[in-house]
Motif scaffolding. Structure first.
Motif, short mmCIF file in Angstrom:
data_model
loop_
_atom_site.label_atom_id
_atom_site.label_comp_id
_atom_site.label_asym_id
_atom_site.label_seq_id
_atom_site.Cartn_x
_atom_site.Cartn_y
_atom_site.Cartn_z
N ALA A 282 0.84 -1.21 0.00
CA ALA A 282 0.00 0.00 0.00
C ALA A 282 0.87 1.25 0.00
N PHE A 283 1.88 1.29 0.84
CA PHE A 283 2.74 2.45 0.93
C PHE A 283 3.50 2.70 -0.37
N GLY B 136 0.44 7.49 -6.53
CA GLY B 136 -0.52 8.44 -5.97
C GLY B 136 -1.86 7.80 -5.67
N PHE B 137 -2.72 8.61 -5.06
CA PHE B 137 -4.04 8.12 -4.67
C PHE B 137 -5.08 8.69 -5.62
N ASP B 138 -5.68 7.83 -6.41
CA ASP B 138 -6.74 8.25 -7.33
C ASP B 138 -7.76 7.12 -7.43
N ALA B 139 -8.63 7.20 -8.40
CA ALA B 139 -9.70 6.20 -8.52
C ALA B 139 -9.18 4.79 -8.76
N GLY B 140 -8.01 4.63 -9.36
CA GLY B 140 -7.47 3.31 -9.66
C GLY B 140 -6.54 2.76 -8.59
N ARG C 16 -7.28 -0.92 -7.14
CA ARG C 16 -6.95 -2.01 -8.09
C ARG C 16 -5.44 -2.21 -8.17
N ARG C 17 -4.69 -1.11 -8.29
CA ARG C 17 -3.23 -1.22 -8.37
C ARG C 17 -2.65 -1.81 -7.09
N TRP C 18 -3.18 -1.36 -5.95
CA TRP C 18 -2.67 -1.85 -4.68
C TRP C 18 -2.98 -3.33 -4.50
N LEU C 19 -4.20 -3.76 -4.82
CA LEU C 19 -4.55 -5.18 -4.67
C LEU C 19 -3.70 -6.07 -5.56
N THR C 20 -3.41 -5.60 -6.77
CA THR C 20 -2.52 -6.36 -7.66
C THR C 20 -1.13 -6.45 -7.06
#
Length: 71
Positions: free
Chosen positions: A21-22, A29-33, A36-40
């Motif tokens: 996550a970090f 950055g923190f946006d709408a996606g 999904r990116r973090w879970l991947t």
């Protein structure tokens, strides 16, 4: 053996959640996606972190115990 595997599972899971996550946040950055990116990233990190924590954990503990007696 059961405790070694459970400890590796818990430690690997917690570390991979926080670190992925970090690093994902810092790099993209923190946006709408973000989710999904973090879970991947987390799924890939988990596959490495859990077995590694189970394998390296006992050695790391022994090293920490030796270091603790020195300080």
């Amino acid at each position: 053996m059961k405790m070694r595997l459970l400890t590796g599972f818990v430690m690997g899971t917690l570390m991979s959640v926080v670190m992925s996550a970090f690093i994902t946040l810092v790099n993209t950055g923190f946006d709408a996606g973000f989710a999904r990116r973090w879970l991947t990233a987390w799924a890939l990190a988990w596959l490495i972190a859990v077995p590694l924590a189970a394998l390296v954990g006992p050695t790391a503990r022994r090293l920490a115990e030796r270091l603790a007696t020195m300080i």
